[in-house]
Design a protein around this motif. Structure first.
Motif, PDB file in Angstrom:
ATOM      1  N   MET A   1       0.856  -1.165   0.000  1.00 50.50           N
ATOM      2  CA  MET A   1       0.000   0.000   0.000  1.00 50.50           C
ATOM      3  C   MET A   1       0.898   1.223   0.000  1.00 50.50           C
ATOM      4  O   MET A   1       1.880   1.275   0.710  1.00 50.50           O
ATOM      5  N   ARG A   2       0.565   2.169  -0.789  1.00 53.68           N
ATOM      6  CA  ARG A   2       1.310   3.415  -0.797  1.00 53.68           C
ATOM      7  C   ARG A   2       0.320   4.565  -0.750  1.00 53.68           C
ATOM      8  O   ARG A   2      -0.537   4.697  -1.610  1.00 53.68           O
ATOM      9  N   LEU A   3       0.453   5.364   0.262  1.00 49.53           N
ATOM     10  CA  LEU A   3      -0.374   6.552   0.411  1.00 49.53           C
ATOM     11  C   LEU A   3       0.529   7.748   0.198  1.00 49.53           C
ATOM     12  O   LEU A   3       1.619   7.814   0.738  1.00 49.53           O
ATOM     13  N   HIS A   4       0.085   8.675  -0.602  1.00 50.44           N
ATOM     14  CA  HIS A   4       0.904   9.838  -0.918  1.00 50.44           C
ATOM     15  C   HIS A   4       0.500  11.002  -0.010  1.00 50.44           C
ATOM     16  O   HIS A   4      -0.321  11.831  -0.379  1.00 50.44           O
ATOM     17  N   ASN A   7       4.233  12.748   6.262  1.00 47.64           N
ATOM     18  CA  ASN A   7       4.116  12.475   7.697  1.00 47.64           C
ATOM     19  C   ASN A   7       2.824  11.752   8.054  1.00 47.64           C
ATOM     20  O   ASN A   7       2.167  12.068   9.033  1.00 47.64           O
ATOM     21  N   MET A   8       2.467  10.782   7.243  1.00 48.35           N
ATOM     22  CA  MET A   8       1.238  10.051   7.450  1.00 48.35           C
ATOM     23  C   MET A   8       1.565   8.678   8.022  1.00 48.35           C
ATOM     24  O   MET A   8       2.298   7.914   7.423  1.00 48.35           O
ATOM     25  N   THR A   9       1.053   8.397   9.180  1.00 47.61           N
ATOM     26  CA  THR A   9       1.233   7.091   9.795  1.00 47.61           C
ATOM     27  C   THR A   9      -0.142   6.477  10.015  1.00 47.61           C
ATOM     28  O   THR A   9      -0.949   7.020  10.775  1.00 47.61           O
ATOM     29  N   ALA A  27      -4.139   9.819   6.933  1.00 45.75           N
ATOM     30  CA  ALA A  27      -4.232  10.998   6.064  1.00 45.75           C
ATOM     31  C   ALA A  27      -5.481  11.830   6.328  1.00 45.75           C
ATOM     32  O   ALA A  27      -6.116  12.318   5.406  1.00 45.75           O
ATOM     33  N   GLY A  28      -5.861  11.969   7.592  1.00 41.19           N
ATOM     34  CA  GLY A  28      -7.017  12.770   7.923  1.00 41.19           C
ATOM     35  C   GLY A  28      -8.351  12.057   7.752  1.00 41.19           C
ATOM     36  O   GLY A  28      -9.396  12.631   8.006  1.00 41.19           O
ATOM     37  N   LEU A  29      -8.316  10.810   7.317  1.00 38.21           N
ATOM     38  CA  LEU A  29      -9.541  10.022   7.152  1.00 38.21           C
ATOM     39  C   LEU A  29      -9.702   9.076   8.333  1.00 38.21           C
ATOM     40  O   LEU A  29      -8.722   8.572   8.874  1.00 38.21           O
ATOM     41  N   ARG A  30     -10.923   8.821   8.675  1.00 32.21           N
ATOM     42  CA  ARG A  30     -11.228   7.873   9.747  1.00 32.21           C
ATOM     43  C   ARG A  30     -12.251   6.893   9.195  1.00 32.21           C
ATOM     44  O   ARG A  30     -13.409   7.267   8.948  1.00 32.21           O
ATOM     45  N   LEU A  31     -11.820   5.664   8.976  1.00 32.13           N
ATOM     46  CA  LEU A  31     -12.703   4.616   8.457  1.00 32.13           C
ATOM     47  C   LEU A  31     -13.088   3.711   9.618  1.00 32.13           C
ATOM     48  O   LEU A  31     -12.222   3.187  10.306  1.00 32.13           O
ATOM     49  N   THR A  32     -14.380   3.540   9.824  1.00 26.90           N
ATOM     50  CA  THR A  32     -14.847   2.673  10.896  1.00 26.90           C
ATOM     51  C   THR A  32     -15.553   1.467  10.296  1.00 26.90           C
ATOM     52  O   THR A  32     -16.193   1.564   9.249  1.00 26.90           O
TER      53      THR A  32
END
Length: 54
Positions: A1-4, A7-9, A27-32
């Motif tokens: 997986m590569r997220l662009h 400083n994203m962990t 990356a500022g997203l919250r998946l539940t």
């Protein structure tokens, strides 16, 4: 997986009082998701990874 994103962990944790207790945050997203949904996603990722290897 590569997220662009800089400083994203990715972070995975449980939110016990929530209806969907498994949380994936990146990356500022919250998946539940429910535990069943999380396992299905993990299975799909694993199966796809297996198919991608020569």
């Amino acid at each position: 997986m590569r997220l662009h994103a800089r400083n994203m962990t990715p972070d995975v944790f449980l939110d016990q009082p929530a209806r969907r207790t498994v949380v994936l945050r990146f990356a500022g997203l919250r998946l539940t998701m429910t535990p069943t949904e999380a396992r299905a996603l993990a299975d799909q990722l694993h199966d796809t990874a297996d198919r991608s290897e020569p």
